[in-house]
Design a protein around this motif. Sequence first.
Motif, PDB file in Angstrom:
ATOM      1  N   GLY A  97     -16.422  -3.346  35.323  1.00 25.24           N
ATOM      2  CA  GLY A  97     -16.329  -4.778  35.587  1.00 25.24           C
ATOM      3  C   GLY A  97     -14.968  -5.163  36.139  1.00 25.24           C
ATOM      4  N   LYS A  98     -14.888  -6.369  36.700  1.00 24.21           N
ATOM      5  CA  LYS A  98     -13.656  -6.895  37.268  1.00 24.21           C
ATOM      6  C   LYS A  98     -13.107  -8.009  36.392  1.00 24.21           C
ATOM      7  CE  LYS A  98     -14.922  -5.916  42.081  1.00 24.21           C
ATOM      8  NZ  LYS A  98     -15.134  -6.515  43.428  1.00 24.21           N
ATOM      9  N   ILE A  99     -11.786  -8.055  36.252  1.00 19.74           N
ATOM     10  CA  ILE A  99     -11.123  -9.079  35.447  1.00 19.74           C
ATOM     11  C   ILE A  99     -10.695 -10.225  36.361  1.00 19.74           C
ATOM     12  CG2 ILE A  99      -9.225  -9.599  33.874  1.00 19.74           C
ATOM     13  CD1 ILE A  99      -9.179  -6.620  33.132  1.00 19.74           C
ATOM     14  N   GLY A 100     -11.122 -11.448  36.025  1.00 15.61           N
ATOM     15  CA  GLY A 100     -10.809 -12.598  36.852  1.00 15.61           C
ATOM     16  C   GLY A 100     -10.188 -13.738  36.070  1.00 15.61           C
ATOM     17  N   ARG A 124       4.845 -11.465  39.649  1.00 16.11           N
ATOM     18  CA  ARG A 124       4.407 -12.830  39.362  1.00 16.11           C
ATOM     19  C   ARG A 124       3.408 -13.332  40.413  1.00 16.11           C
ATOM     20  NH1 ARG A 124       9.435 -11.834  37.450  1.00 16.11           N
ATOM     21  NH2 ARG A 124      10.227 -13.025  35.665  1.00 16.11           N
ATOM     22  N   ASP A 125       2.569 -12.426  40.886  1.00 16.36           N
ATOM     23  CA  ASP A 125       1.620 -12.751  41.942  1.00 16.36           C
ATOM     24  C   ASP A 125       0.164 -12.623  41.505  1.00 16.36           C
ATOM     25  OD1 ASP A 125       1.462 -10.020  41.658  1.00 16.36           O
ATOM     26  OD2 ASP A 125       1.954  -9.537  43.746  1.00 16.36           O
ATOM     27  N   GLY A 126      -0.049 -12.444  40.196  1.00 18.72           N
ATOM     28  CA  GLY A 126      -1.414 -12.307  39.689  1.00 18.72           C
ATOM     29  C   GLY A 126      -2.057 -10.969  39.963  1.00 18.72           C
ATOM     30  N   SER A 127      -1.282 -10.004  40.437  1.00 20.38           N
ATOM     31  CA  SER A 127      -1.853  -8.716  40.833  1.00 20.38           C
ATOM     32  C   SER A 127      -2.340  -7.883  39.650  1.00 20.38           C
ATOM     33  CB  SER A 127      -0.821  -7.920  41.642  1.00 20.38           C
ATOM     34  OG  SER A 127       0.381  -7.726  40.907  1.00 20.38           O
ATOM     35  N   GLN A 128      -2.071  -8.317  38.432  1.00 13.99           N
ATOM     36  CA  GLN A 128      -2.580  -7.611  37.246  1.00 13.99           C
ATOM     37  C   GLN A 128      -4.081  -7.864  37.049  1.00 13.99           C
ATOM     38  OE1 GLN A 128      -0.142  -9.862  37.358  1.00 13.99           O
ATOM     39  NE2 GLN A 128       1.759  -8.922  36.653  1.00 13.99           N
ATOM     40  N   PHE A 129      -4.617  -8.820  37.797  1.00 11.91           N
ATOM     41  CA  PHE A 129      -6.031  -9.183  37.710  1.00 11.91           C
ATOM     42  C   PHE A 129      -6.759  -8.718  38.965  1.00 11.91           C
ATOM     43  CE2 PHE A 129      -3.553 -12.036  35.153  1.00 11.91           C
ATOM     44  CZ  PHE A 129      -4.306 -12.262  34.018  1.00 11.91           C
ATOM     45  N   ASP A 130      -8.065  -8.498  38.845  1.00 13.91           N
ATOM     46  CA  ASP A 130      -8.862  -8.052  39.989  1.00 13.91           C
ATOM     47  C   ASP A 130      -9.258  -9.202  40.909  1.00 13.91           C
ATOM     48  OD1 ASP A 130      -9.043  -5.272  39.102  1.00 13.91           O
ATOM     49  OD2 ASP A 130     -10.381  -6.019  37.533  1.00 13.91           O
ATOM     50  N   ARG A 131      -9.344 -10.412  40.371  1.00 17.51           N
ATOM     51  CA  ARG A 131      -9.767 -11.562  41.183  1.00 17.51           C
ATOM     52  C   ARG A 131      -9.050 -12.808  40.685  1.00 17.51           C
ATOM     53  NH1 ARG A 131     -14.827 -13.421  43.537  1.00 17.51           N
ATOM     54  NH2 ARG A 131     -14.347 -15.432  44.518  1.00 17.51           N
ATOM     55  N   LEU A 132      -8.473 -13.548  41.618  1.00 14.95           N
ATOM     56  CA  LEU A 132      -7.882 -14.840  41.313  1.00 14.95           C
ATOM     57  C   LEU A 132      -8.786 -15.906  41.915  1.00 14.95           C
ATOM     58  CD1 LEU A 132      -4.085 -14.190  42.028  1.00 14.95           C
ATOM     59  CD2 LEU A 132      -5.370 -13.862  39.903  1.00 14.95           C
ATOM     60  N   PHE A 133      -9.375 -16.726  41.059  1.00 15.29           N
ATOM     61  CA  PHE A 133     -10.325 -17.734  41.520  1.00 15.29           C
ATOM     62  C   PHE A 133      -9.607 -18.999  41.974  1.00 15.29           C
ATOM     63  CE2 PHE A 133     -12.830 -15.320  38.332  1.00 15.29           C
ATOM     64  CZ  PHE A 133     -13.876 -14.911  39.142  1.00 15.29           C
ATOM     65  N   LYS A 134     -10.035 -19.512  43.120  1.00 15.42           N
ATOM     66  CA  LYS A 134      -9.643 -20.835  43.571  1.00 15.42           C
ATOM     67  C   LYS A 134     -10.728 -21.821  43.180  1.00 15.42           C
ATOM     68  CE  LYS A 134      -7.112 -19.068  47.591  1.00 15.42           C
ATOM     69  NZ  LYS A 134      -7.005 -19.100  49.075  1.00 15.42           N
ATOM     70  N   ASP A 135     -10.379 -23.088  43.162  1.00 15.10           N
ATOM     71  CA  ASP A 135     -11.363 -24.120  42.833  1.00 15.10           C
ATOM     72  C   ASP A 135     -12.560 -24.017  43.782  1.00 15.10           C
ATOM     73  OD1 ASP A 135     -12.271 -26.477  41.437  1.00 15.10           O
ATOM     74  OD2 ASP A 135     -11.775 -27.612  43.239  1.00 15.10           O
ATOM     75  N   GLY A 136     -13.754 -23.887  43.202  1.00 11.17           N
ATOM     76  CA  GLY A 136     -14.965 -23.808  43.994  1.00 11.17           C
ATOM     77  C   GLY A 136     -15.391 -22.410  44.374  1.00 11.17           C
ATOM     78  N   ASP A 137     -14.589 -21.399  44.065  1.00 11.00           N
ATOM     79  CA  ASP A 137     -14.979 -20.025  44.372  1.00 11.00           C
ATOM     80  C   ASP A 137     -16.261 -19.652  43.643  1.00 11.00           C
ATOM     81  OD1 ASP A 137     -12.958 -19.489  46.110  1.00 11.00           O
ATOM     82  OD2 ASP A 137     -11.834 -18.146  44.781  1.00 11.00           O
ATOM     83  N   THR A 138     -17.074 -18.839  44.295  1.00  9.21           N
ATOM     84  CA  THR A 138     -18.309 -18.353  43.679  1.00  9.21           C
ATOM     85  C   THR A 138     -18.237 -16.849  43.471  1.00  9.21           C
ATOM     86  OG1 THR A 138     -19.409 -17.995  45.812  1.00  9.21           O
ATOM     87  CG2 THR A 138     -19.666 -20.177  44.788  1.00  9.21           C
ATOM     88  N   TYR A 139     -19.069 -16.367  42.559  1.00  8.51           N
ATOM     89  CA  TYR A 139     -19.206 -14.931  42.320  1.00  8.51           C
ATOM     90  C   TYR A 139     -20.590 -14.690  41.723  1.00  8.51           C
ATOM     91  CZ  TYR A 139     -17.819 -16.242  37.527  1.00  8.51           C
ATOM     92  OH  TYR A 139     -17.733 -16.838  36.291  1.00  8.51           O
ATOM     93  N   ASN A 271      -1.304 -11.649  27.691  1.00  9.53           N
ATOM     94  CA  ASN A 271      -2.363 -12.250  28.499  1.00  9.53           C
ATOM     95  C   ASN A 271      -1.931 -12.585  29.923  1.00  9.53           C
ATOM     96  OD1 ASN A 271      -4.004 -12.037  26.267  1.00  9.53           O
ATOM     97  ND2 ASN A 271      -3.713 -14.159  25.630  1.00  9.53           N
ATOM     98  N   MET A 272      -0.662 -12.920  30.119  1.00  5.68           N
ATOM     99  CA  MET A 272      -0.220 -13.208  31.487  1.00  5.68           C
ATOM    100  C   MET A 272      -0.150 -11.937  32.329  1.00  5.68           C
ATOM    101  SD  MET A 272       3.858 -14.045  31.217  1.00  5.68           S
ATOM    102  CE  MET A 272       5.073 -12.827  30.698  1.00  5.68           C
ATOM    103  N   LYS A 273      -0.299 -10.786  31.673  1.00 10.75           N
ATOM    104  CA  LYS A 273      -0.332  -9.500  32.373  1.00 10.75           C
ATOM    105  C   LYS A 273      -1.744  -8.929  32.422  1.00 10.75           C
ATOM    106  CE  LYS A 273       4.360  -8.497  30.772  1.00 10.75           C
ATOM    107  NZ  LYS A 273       5.206  -7.640  29.906  1.00 10.75           N
ATOM    108  N   GLY A 274      -2.733  -9.794  32.315  1.00  8.50           N
ATOM    109  CA  GLY A 274      -4.115  -9.345  32.391  1.00  8.50           C
ATOM    110  C   GLY A 274      -4.618  -8.682  31.132  1.00  8.50           C
TER     111      GLY A 274
END
Length: 295
Positions: A97-100, A124-139, A271-274
């Motif tokens: 699975g992917k962490i978002g 500090r770019d969110g790269s510890q996560f697999d997906r960074l969601f923007k408002d309205g993003d779908t999956y 948690n801020m590190k995924g």
Amino acid sequence: MIPHTVDLSIRPDIKAFFDEKTNTVSYVVKDPASKACAVVDSVMDFDHAGGRISYESADKIIEYIKREDLTLQWLIETHVHADHLSAAPYIQQKLGGKIGIGENIKRVQDVFGKVFNEGSEFQRDGSQFDRLFKDGDTYQIGGMTAFAMSTPGHTPACMVHVVGDAALVGDTLFMPDGGTARADFPGGDARILYRSIKRVLELPPEMRLFMCHDYGPGGRPIRWETTVAEERASNIHVRDELTEDDFVKMREERDKTLSLPKLIIPSIQVNMKGGNLPAPDEQGKRHLKIPINEL
């Protein structure tokens, strides 16, 4: 404005797991037409006094997914939790699975990277996560299309995840008799929280809402599911007849009386590190930092 049309004909199967130590509710959200699922807001067990971690809570979720022969596609964090540590990397290692998380994790990382003196090696770019969601993003969860709604106010990175007739609201809302979460953490804002909540309450009245926490106000049994209609009619902080100014006054006064969550220091660092623990030192030992007079 709601970013996508809601399809109430889709009713995901939702299994809740309640962690008594942190009053956190984690969820397995399953596509009723397939074996695909997502995990929302998992918990890693942490003994604060002894500095020991374990995975009993996460193992219950893993056992359930295996028993039901499900396929894990997503591990969703509704925000950077300050009251429990995420087990997302542990579950991902076991099941995939992917962490978002919301894209504003970058703002949280910037603020708390300084608080915890993480140094230049902390990205500090969110790269510890697999997906960074923007408002309205779908999956996709199997054949279901989920979408993310940005709901800042409690934290900058808070998001509500909507799939079919269900919305996983994180800490944006509590049960009607519990009201709302605090808005005094760095990056929090009571007025912004009110507006985020009102956006959620624009969802259809019959929309099922699933809370991340419940504390059993007045000694009632723990509950975690309600509806938009119930929240609008009777939430003690944001029912329809209460104004934005009413809410801001109440929330700011109430927040001044609240103590910090017991696990805020380890929770935010991890948690801020995924959900990843600090890297081991030269002796192979891991350490969390305790900032003095910073929170």
